[in-house]
Design a protein around this motif. Structure first.
Motif, PDB file in Angstrom:
ATOM      1  N   SER A   9     -17.868  -6.429   1.080  1.00  0.00           N
ATOM      2  CA  SER A   9     -16.666  -6.809   0.337  1.00  0.00           C
ATOM      3  C   SER A   9     -15.810  -5.580   0.059  1.00  0.00           C
ATOM      4  O   SER A   9     -16.298  -4.459  -0.011  1.00  0.00           O
ATOM      5  N   ARG A  10     -14.522  -5.809  -0.087  1.00  0.00           N
ATOM      6  CA  ARG A  10     -13.570  -4.756  -0.417  1.00  0.00           C
ATOM      7  C   ARG A  10     -12.680  -5.272  -1.542  1.00  0.00           C
ATOM      8  O   ARG A  10     -12.313  -6.451  -1.547  1.00  0.00           O
ATOM      9  N   ALA A  11     -12.308  -4.395  -2.459  1.00  0.00           N
ATOM     10  CA  ALA A  11     -11.370  -4.748  -3.524  1.00  0.00           C
ATOM     11  C   ALA A  11     -10.381  -3.607  -3.676  1.00  0.00           C
ATOM     12  O   ALA A  11     -10.771  -2.445  -3.771  1.00  0.00           O
ATOM     13  N   TYR A  12      -9.098  -3.936  -3.658  1.00  0.00           N
ATOM     14  CA  TYR A  12      -8.039  -2.943  -3.753  1.00  0.00           C
ATOM     15  C   TYR A  12      -7.004  -3.385  -4.777  1.00  0.00           C
ATOM     16  O   TYR A  12      -6.745  -4.577  -4.950  1.00  0.00           O
ATOM     17  N   LEU A  13      -6.386  -2.409  -5.396  1.00  0.00           N
ATOM     18  CA  LEU A  13      -5.189  -2.630  -6.198  1.00  0.00           C
ATOM     19  C   LEU A  13      -4.018  -2.207  -5.321  1.00  0.00           C
ATOM     20  O   LEU A  13      -3.952  -1.054  -4.878  1.00  0.00           O
ATOM     21  N   LEU A  14      -3.122  -3.122  -5.040  1.00  0.00           N
ATOM     22  CA  LEU A  14      -1.964  -2.862  -4.178  1.00  0.00           C
ATOM     23  C   LEU A  14      -0.737  -2.638  -5.048  1.00  0.00           C
ATOM     24  O   LEU A  14      -0.446  -3.445  -5.932  1.00  0.00           O
ATOM     25  N   ARG A  15      -0.027  -1.545  -4.789  1.00  0.00           N
ATOM     26  CA  ARG A  15       1.250  -1.272  -5.461  1.00  0.00           C
ATOM     27  C   ARG A  15       2.341  -1.220  -4.401  1.00  0.00           C
ATOM     28  O   ARG A  15       2.159  -0.614  -3.338  1.00  0.00           O
ATOM     29  N   GLU A  35      -5.434   1.349  -3.981  1.00  0.00           N
ATOM     30  CA  GLU A  35      -6.476   2.074  -4.698  1.00  0.00           C
ATOM     31  C   GLU A  35      -7.725   1.204  -4.691  1.00  0.00           C
ATOM     32  O   GLU A  35      -7.674   0.028  -5.064  1.00  0.00           O
ATOM     33  N   GLU A  36      -8.821   1.781  -4.227  1.00  0.00           N
ATOM     34  CA  GLU A  36     -10.071   1.042  -4.221  1.00  0.00           C
ATOM     35  C   GLU A  36     -10.510   0.767  -5.651  1.00  0.00           C
ATOM     36  O   GLU A  36     -10.403   1.633  -6.514  1.00  0.00           O
ATOM     37  N   VAL A  37     -11.001  -0.421  -5.882  1.00  0.00           N
ATOM     38  CA  VAL A  37     -11.533  -0.795  -7.185  1.00  0.00           C
ATOM     39  C   VAL A  37     -13.052  -0.635  -7.098  1.00  0.00           C
ATOM     40  O   VAL A  37     -13.689  -1.233  -6.240  1.00  0.00           O
ATOM     41  N   GLY A  38     -13.598   0.201  -7.952  1.00  0.00           N
ATOM     42  CA  GLY A  38     -15.022   0.500  -7.886  1.00  0.00           C
ATOM     43  C   GLY A  38     -15.277   1.600  -6.870  1.00  0.00           C
ATOM     44  O   GLY A  38     -14.382   2.057  -6.172  1.00  0.00           O
ATOM     45  N   GLY A  39     -16.484   2.045  -6.796  1.00  0.00           N
ATOM     46  CA  GLY A  39     -16.838   3.075  -5.824  1.00  0.00           C
ATOM     47  C   GLY A  39     -16.085   4.363  -6.055  1.00  0.00           C
ATOM     48  O   GLY A  39     -15.903   4.818  -7.177  1.00  0.00           O
ATOM     49  N   LEU A  49       4.983  -0.933   5.888  1.00  0.00           N
ATOM     50  CA  LEU A  49       4.098  -2.090   5.829  1.00  0.00           C
ATOM     51  C   LEU A  49       3.161  -2.100   7.035  1.00  0.00           C
ATOM     52  O   LEU A  49       1.980  -2.439   6.918  1.00  0.00           O
ATOM     53  N   GLU A  50       3.669  -1.693   8.187  1.00  0.00           N
ATOM     54  CA  GLU A  50       2.847  -1.671   9.398  1.00  0.00           C
ATOM     55  C   GLU A  50       1.669  -0.714   9.248  1.00  0.00           C
ATOM     56  O   GLU A  50       0.559  -1.008   9.696  1.00  0.00           O
ATOM     57  N   ALA A  51       1.896   0.436   8.620  1.00  0.00           N
ATOM     58  CA  ALA A  51       0.811   1.402   8.407  1.00  0.00           C
ATOM     59  C   ALA A  51      -0.237   0.831   7.452  1.00  0.00           C
ATOM     60  O   ALA A  51      -1.445   0.997   7.673  1.00  0.00           O
ATOM     61  N   LEU A  52       0.200   0.151   6.417  1.00  0.00           N
ATOM     62  CA  LEU A  52      -0.719  -0.493   5.474  1.00  0.00           C
ATOM     63  C   LEU A  52      -1.572  -1.538   6.195  1.00  0.00           C
ATOM     64  O   LEU A  52      -2.796  -1.562   6.064  1.00  0.00           O
ATOM     65  N   LEU A  53      -0.916  -2.375   6.984  1.00  0.00           N
ATOM     66  CA  LEU A  53      -1.642  -3.421   7.710  1.00  0.00           C
ATOM     67  C   LEU A  53      -2.604  -2.831   8.742  1.00  0.00           C
ATOM     68  O   LEU A  53      -3.716  -3.350   8.926  1.00  0.00           O
ATOM     69  N   ALA A  54      -2.218  -1.752   9.404  1.00  0.00           N
ATOM     70  CA  ALA A  54      -3.112  -1.100  10.371  1.00  0.00           C
ATOM     71  C   ALA A  54      -4.360  -0.581   9.675  1.00  0.00           C
ATOM     72  O   ALA A  54      -5.476  -0.719  10.198  1.00  0.00           O
ATOM     73  N   ALA A  58      -8.204  -1.923  10.349  1.00  0.00           N
ATOM     74  CA  ALA A  58      -9.292  -1.005  10.701  1.00  0.00           C
ATOM     75  C   ALA A  58     -10.455  -1.141   9.723  1.00  0.00           C
ATOM     76  O   ALA A  58     -11.617  -1.177  10.127  1.00  0.00           O
ATOM     77  N   GLU A  59     -10.149  -1.212   8.419  1.00  0.00           N
ATOM     78  CA  GLU A  59     -11.193  -1.368   7.402  1.00  0.00           C
ATOM     79  C   GLU A  59     -11.960  -2.669   7.593  1.00  0.00           C
ATOM     80  O   GLU A  59     -13.178  -2.685   7.586  1.00  0.00           O
ATOM     81  N   LEU A  60     -11.234  -3.758   7.747  1.00  0.00           N
ATOM     82  CA  LEU A  60     -11.877  -5.059   7.873  1.00  0.00           C
ATOM     83  C   LEU A  60     -12.541  -5.222   9.233  1.00  0.00           C
ATOM     84  O   LEU A  60     -13.571  -5.880   9.336  1.00  0.00           O
ATOM     85  N   GLY A  61     -11.964  -4.604  10.254  1.00  0.00           N
ATOM     86  CA  GLY A  61     -12.602  -4.628  11.570  1.00  0.00           C
ATOM     87  C   GLY A  61     -13.924  -3.889  11.551  1.00  0.00           C
ATOM     88  O   GLY A  61     -14.894  -4.309  12.160  1.00  0.00           O
ATOM     89  N   GLY A  62     -13.986  -2.766  10.813  1.00  0.00           N
ATOM     90  CA  GLY A  62     -15.235  -2.017  10.668  1.00  0.00           C
ATOM     91  C   GLY A  62     -16.272  -2.823   9.924  1.00  0.00           C
ATOM     92  O   GLY A  62     -17.452  -2.820  10.263  1.00  0.00           O
ATOM     93  N   ALA A  63     -15.839  -3.582   8.909  1.00  0.00           N
ATOM     94  CA  ALA A  63     -16.769  -4.429   8.158  1.00  0.00           C
ATOM     95  C   ALA A  63     -17.279  -5.559   9.056  1.00  0.00           C
ATOM     96  O   ALA A  63     -18.456  -5.903   9.005  1.00  0.00           O
ATOM     97  N   GLN A  64     -16.415  -6.091   9.890  1.00  0.00           N
ATOM     98  CA  GLN A  64     -16.826  -7.155  10.802  1.00  0.00           C
ATOM     99  C   GLN A  64     -17.845  -6.637  11.813  1.00  0.00           C
ATOM    100  O   GLN A  64     -18.807  -7.315  12.147  1.00  0.00           O
ATOM    101  N   ALA A  65     -17.652  -5.387  12.303  1.00  0.00           N
ATOM    102  CA  ALA A  65     -18.599  -4.786  13.240  1.00  0.00           C
ATOM    103  C   ALA A  65     -19.967  -4.605  12.588  1.00  0.00           C
ATOM    104  O   ALA A  65     -21.001  -4.845  13.201  1.00  0.00           O
ATOM    105  N   GLU A  66     -19.995  -4.196  11.308  1.00  0.00           N
ATOM    106  CA  GLU A  66     -21.260  -4.042  10.579  1.00  0.00           C
ATOM    107  C   GLU A  66     -21.967  -5.372  10.446  1.00  0.00           C
ATOM    108  O   GLU A  66     -23.173  -5.474  10.578  1.00  0.00           O
TER     109      GLU A  66
END
Length: 69
Positions: A9-15, A35-39, A49-54, A58-66
Motif C-alpha cells: 500500500s501507498r499513502a500520499y498527501l498531494l498538494r 509527501e509520503e504519509v508514514g515511513g 502533471l505528466e511528471a507526477l503521473l510518471a 513507476a511506484e505502482l508498477g514496482g508494487a505490482q511487480a513485487e
C-alpha cells in the motif's frame, strides 16, 4: 501483514498550486508535490502533471511487480 509479504500500500498527501498568475509572469502553471504519509515521509516536487503521473506509474508498477513475484 503476513510474514514475508511486502506492504504494497501507498499513502500520499498531494498538494497542487498555481505559479505565475500575474501579467508579468505570463500564463499560470500548475505545480505538484507528494509527501509520503508514514515511513520516511519524503516529499517530492513535480513541475508538470505528466511528471507526477510518471512517478506514480513507476511506484505502482514496482508494487505490482513485487506482488506478481
Amino acid at each position: 501483514m503476513a510474514e514475508g509479504k511486502a506492504d504494497l500500500s501507498r499513502a500520499y498527501l498531494l498538494r497542487c498550486w498555481r505559479e505565475g498568475c500575474s501579467a508579468e509572469e505570463g500564463e499560470a502553471t500548475w505545480r505538484f508535490s507528494l509527501e509520503e504519509v508514514g515511513g520516511a515521509r519524503r516529499r517530492l516536487g513535480f513541475m508538470t502533471l505528466e511528471a507526477l503521473l510518471a512517478f506514480l506509474r513507476a511506484e505502482l508498477g514496482g508494487a505490482q511487480a513485487e506482488l506478481s513475484q
